[in-house]
Design a protein around this motif. Structure first.
Motif, PDB file in Angstrom:
ATOM      1  N   SER A  22      40.360  56.211  70.186  1.00  0.00           N
ATOM      2  CA  SER A  22      40.204  54.874  69.618  1.00  0.00           C
ATOM      3  C   SER A  22      40.318  53.813  70.703  1.00  0.00           C
ATOM      4  CB  SER A  22      41.256  54.628  68.527  1.00  0.00           C
ATOM      5  OG  SER A  22      41.030  55.454  67.416  1.00  0.00           O
ATOM      6  N   ARG A  23      41.261  54.013  71.619  1.00  0.00           N
ATOM      7  CA  ARG A  23      41.421  53.048  72.709  1.00  0.00           C
ATOM      8  C   ARG A  23      40.190  53.051  73.614  1.00  0.00           C
ATOM      9  NH1 ARG A  23      45.173  49.992  75.079  1.00  0.00           N
ATOM     10  NH2 ARG A  23      44.854  49.517  77.276  1.00  0.00           N
ATOM     11  N   GLU A  24      39.701  54.242  73.950  1.00  0.00           N
ATOM     12  CA  GLU A  24      38.516  54.334  74.803  1.00  0.00           C
ATOM     13  C   GLU A  24      37.310  53.693  74.128  1.00  0.00           C
ATOM     14  OE1 GLU A  24      38.135  58.466  75.567  1.00  0.00           O
ATOM     15  OE2 GLU A  24      39.797  58.536  77.015  1.00  0.00           O
ATOM     16  N   LEU A  25      37.209  53.891  72.821  1.00  0.00           N
ATOM     17  CA  LEU A  25      36.115  53.282  72.082  1.00  0.00           C
ATOM     18  C   LEU A  25      36.189  51.761  72.152  1.00  0.00           C
ATOM     19  CD1 LEU A  25      33.766  53.329  70.001  1.00  0.00           C
ATOM     20  CD2 LEU A  25      35.512  53.349  68.225  1.00  0.00           C
ATOM     21  N   LEU A  26      37.378  51.215  71.929  1.00  0.00           N
ATOM     22  CA  LEU A  26      37.550  49.768  71.965  1.00  0.00           C
ATOM     23  C   LEU A  26      37.258  49.203  73.357  1.00  0.00           C
ATOM     24  CD1 LEU A  26      40.747  49.360  69.759  1.00  0.00           C
ATOM     25  CD2 LEU A  26      38.403  48.723  69.164  1.00  0.00           C
ATOM     26  N   GLU A  27      37.694  49.914  74.390  1.00  0.00           N
ATOM     27  CA  GLU A  27      37.444  49.448  75.756  1.00  0.00           C
ATOM     28  C   GLU A  27      35.947  49.447  76.059  1.00  0.00           C
ATOM     29  OE1 GLU A  27      39.810  52.141  78.026  1.00  0.00           O
ATOM     30  OE2 GLU A  27      41.625  50.878  77.936  1.00  0.00           O
ATOM     31  N   LYS A  28      35.260  50.505  75.633  1.00  0.00           N
ATOM     32  CA  LYS A  28      33.819  50.598  75.856  1.00  0.00           C
ATOM     33  C   LYS A  28      33.090  49.484  75.116  1.00  0.00           C
ATOM     34  CE  LYS A  28      29.821  53.586  75.016  1.00  0.00           C
ATOM     35  NZ  LYS A  28      29.361  54.892  74.458  1.00  0.00           N
ATOM     36  N   GLN A  29      33.429  49.293  73.846  1.00  0.00           N
ATOM     37  CA  GLN A  29      32.763  48.270  73.064  1.00  0.00           C
ATOM     38  C   GLN A  29      33.098  46.867  73.575  1.00  0.00           C
ATOM     39  OE1 GLN A  29      30.392  48.950  70.855  1.00  0.00           O
ATOM     40  NE2 GLN A  29      30.740  51.082  71.430  1.00  0.00           N
ATOM     41  N   ASN A  30      34.309  46.690  74.060  1.00  0.00           N
ATOM     42  CA  ASN A  30      34.695  45.394  74.616  1.00  0.00           C
ATOM     43  C   ASN A  30      33.837  45.057  75.828  1.00  0.00           C
ATOM     44  OD1 ASN A  30      36.518  43.051  74.834  1.00  0.00           O
ATOM     45  ND2 ASN A  30      37.214  44.046  76.708  1.00  0.00           N
ATOM     46  N   GLN A  31      33.572  46.066  76.672  1.00  0.00           N
ATOM     47  CA  GLN A  31      32.733  45.839  77.845  1.00  0.00           C
ATOM     48  C   GLN A  31      31.303  45.503  77.433  1.00  0.00           C
ATOM     49  OE1 GLN A  31      33.728  45.709  81.198  1.00  0.00           O
ATOM     50  NE2 GLN A  31      31.688  44.786  81.254  1.00  0.00           N
ATOM     51  N   LEU A  32      30.809  46.211  76.426  1.00  0.00           N
ATOM     52  CA  LEU A  32      29.462  45.932  75.943  1.00  0.00           C
ATOM     53  C   LEU A  32      29.360  44.508  75.407  1.00  0.00           C
ATOM     54  CD1 LEU A  32      28.620  49.283  74.082  1.00  0.00           C
ATOM     55  CD2 LEU A  32      27.650  48.471  76.243  1.00  0.00           C
ATOM     56  N   ILE A  33      30.384  44.089  74.675  1.00  0.00           N
ATOM     57  CA  ILE A  33      30.389  42.735  74.119  1.00  0.00           C
ATOM     58  C   ILE A  33      30.455  41.703  75.239  1.00  0.00           C
ATOM     59  CG2 ILE A  33      31.754  41.095  72.765  1.00  0.00           C
ATOM     60  CD1 ILE A  33      32.483  43.447  70.920  1.00  0.00           C
ATOM     61  N   GLN A  34      31.265  41.974  76.262  1.00  0.00           N
ATOM     62  CA  GLN A  34      31.350  41.052  77.393  1.00  0.00           C
ATOM     63  C   GLN A  34      29.992  40.904  78.073  1.00  0.00           C
ATOM     64  OE1 GLN A  34      33.892  39.099  78.367  1.00  0.00           O
ATOM     65  NE2 GLN A  34      34.970  39.825  76.542  1.00  0.00           N
ATOM     66  N   ASN A  35      29.268  42.029  78.188  1.00  0.00           N
ATOM     67  CA  ASN A  35      27.933  41.972  78.787  1.00  0.00           C
ATOM     68  C   ASN A  35      26.987  41.153  77.916  1.00  0.00           C
ATOM     69  OD1 ASN A  35      28.818  43.595  80.872  1.00  0.00           O
ATOM     70  ND2 ASN A  35      28.051  45.479  79.984  1.00  0.00           N
ATOM     71  N   GLN A  36      27.104  41.328  76.599  1.00  0.00           N
ATOM     72  CA  GLN A  36      26.266  40.552  75.686  1.00  0.00           C
ATOM     73  C   GLN A  36      26.591  39.071  75.771  1.00  0.00           C
ATOM     74  OE1 GLN A  36      26.968  42.334  71.872  1.00  0.00           O
ATOM     75  NE2 GLN A  36      25.789  44.181  72.331  1.00  0.00           N
ATOM     76  N   ILE A  37      27.885  38.752  75.868  1.00  0.00           N
ATOM     77  CA  ILE A  37      28.295  37.352  75.993  1.00  0.00           C
ATOM     78  C   ILE A  37      27.739  36.751  77.280  1.00  0.00           C
ATOM     79  CG2 ILE A  37      30.278  35.816  76.381  1.00  0.00           C
ATOM     80  CD1 ILE A  37      31.871  37.635  74.483  1.00  0.00           C
ATOM     81  N   LYS A  38      27.811  37.525  78.358  1.00  0.00           N
ATOM     82  CA  LYS A  38      27.279  37.071  79.639  1.00  0.00           C
ATOM     83  C   LYS A  38      25.785  36.792  79.526  1.00  0.00           C
ATOM     84  CE  LYS A  38      26.645  38.577  84.437  1.00  0.00           C
ATOM     85  NZ  LYS A  38      26.848  39.690  85.391  1.00  0.00           N
ATOM     86  N   SER A  39      25.076  37.716  78.879  1.00  0.00           N
ATOM     87  CA  SER A  39      23.637  37.558  78.719  1.00  0.00           C
ATOM     88  C   SER A  39      23.312  36.337  77.876  1.00  0.00           C
ATOM     89  CB  SER A  39      23.048  38.817  78.066  1.00  0.00           C
ATOM     90  OG  SER A  39      21.682  38.635  77.767  1.00  0.00           O
TER      91      SER A  39
END
Length: 274
Positions: free
Chosen positions: A82-99
């Motif tokens: 669950s933690r790894e999932l949240l970390e992965k999704q958090n990074q994806l969201i950060q990339n989307q926010i950057k974009s």
């Protein structure tokens, strides 16, 4: 014998979680969320405990996970996964926010450019403009027609793409033609694309800032003789000194914004000193 209060029908579950019954049937077929039993009328019933699982599925879908990824997650769900999932999704969201932030900045920049052009465009009247130092990359070849221009512009964007994660969108004012004053009567120009001083960009050149004698015109990119003649006359009359014998034909409004040639806008710039 089941206790009715411990189960929800497929209709009730769908309403409570704001999904369709067909969605729940699909989840059943792929083994993601299966009913606890099906009655004699072929109605699916779910334990109320499945209510939370369906909520988690919706949340994971909202994070951008596919149904197969969600299914795999539930097959081995624990604290660490669950933690790894949240970390992965958090990074994806950060990339989307950057974009999205990048695109928002570009859109605001384009709107500001368009705002500056509305109601404040005088064509055919020379004026002095102070411009900052600019960085650009040039095409390898000169262009003489629209087809050549399209190919060379495409090559420039490919070079930019090597360093920029996102290609520029329309209304950038980043394209220009450049030619020497001695070639002012020639049709061919070298196309340049202004960059944002990207470190390590191949073929990056510097256009010094300072005073520029400018004039704007509407119409075709190729119709420049009259504007150059006018600027050259002003330089002689006012005894300006030419800092560098070049002319920049900056594209302010082009065909990416309008199909009407009379709305296209160009600014000719000659670096001078007095």
């Amino acid at each position: 014998m089941y206790k009715k209060e411990e189960y929800l029908s497929i209709t009730d579950m769908a309403k409570l979680r704001n999904v369709t019954t067909e969605t729940l049937r699909h989840y059943d077929r792929i083994g993601l969320l299966q009913p606890d039993f099906v009655n004699e009328h072929n109605v699916r019933y779910y334990s109320v405990l499945k209510y939370e699982k369906l909520g988690t599925i919706k949340e994971l879908k909202q994070l951008g996970m596919s149904l197969s990824e969600i299914k795999a997650y539930f097959e081995n769900r624990n604290y660490q996964s669950s933690r790894e999932l949240l970390e992965k999704q958090n990074q994806l969201i950060q990339n989307q926010i950057k974009s999205l932030t990048y695109l928002q900045e570009k859109i605001n920049s384009k709107l500001s450019l368009m705002d500056s052009l509305e109601g404040n465009v005088k064509t055919g009247e020379p004026y002095i403009k102070i411009l900052p130092k600019r960085y650009y990359i040039p095409t390898e070849n000169k262009v003489e027609n629209e087809i050549e221009l399209a190919y060379e512009a495409m090559k420039l964007e490919q070079k930019i793409y090597e360093k920029e994660e996102y290609l520029p969108i329309y209304a950038t004012a980043r394209y220009a033609g450049i030619f020497s004053l001695e070639e002012r009567n020639e049709k061919s120009v070298q196309v340049i694309m202004f960059t944002e001083n990207l470190a390590g960009m191949r073929d990056t050149r510097v256009l010094p800032g300072g005073k520029f004698l400018c004039v704007r015109k509407r119409g075709s990119f190729w119709e420049r003789k009259e504007c150059i003649r006018l600027l050259y006359q002003v330089i002689r009359d006012r005894e300006y000194k030419i800092l560098k014998p070049i002319v920049i034909e900056n594209v302010l409004v082009d065909y990416t914004i309008t199909d009407r040639e009379e709305e296209r806008l160009f600014e000719f710039q000659i670096p001078i000193y007095e």
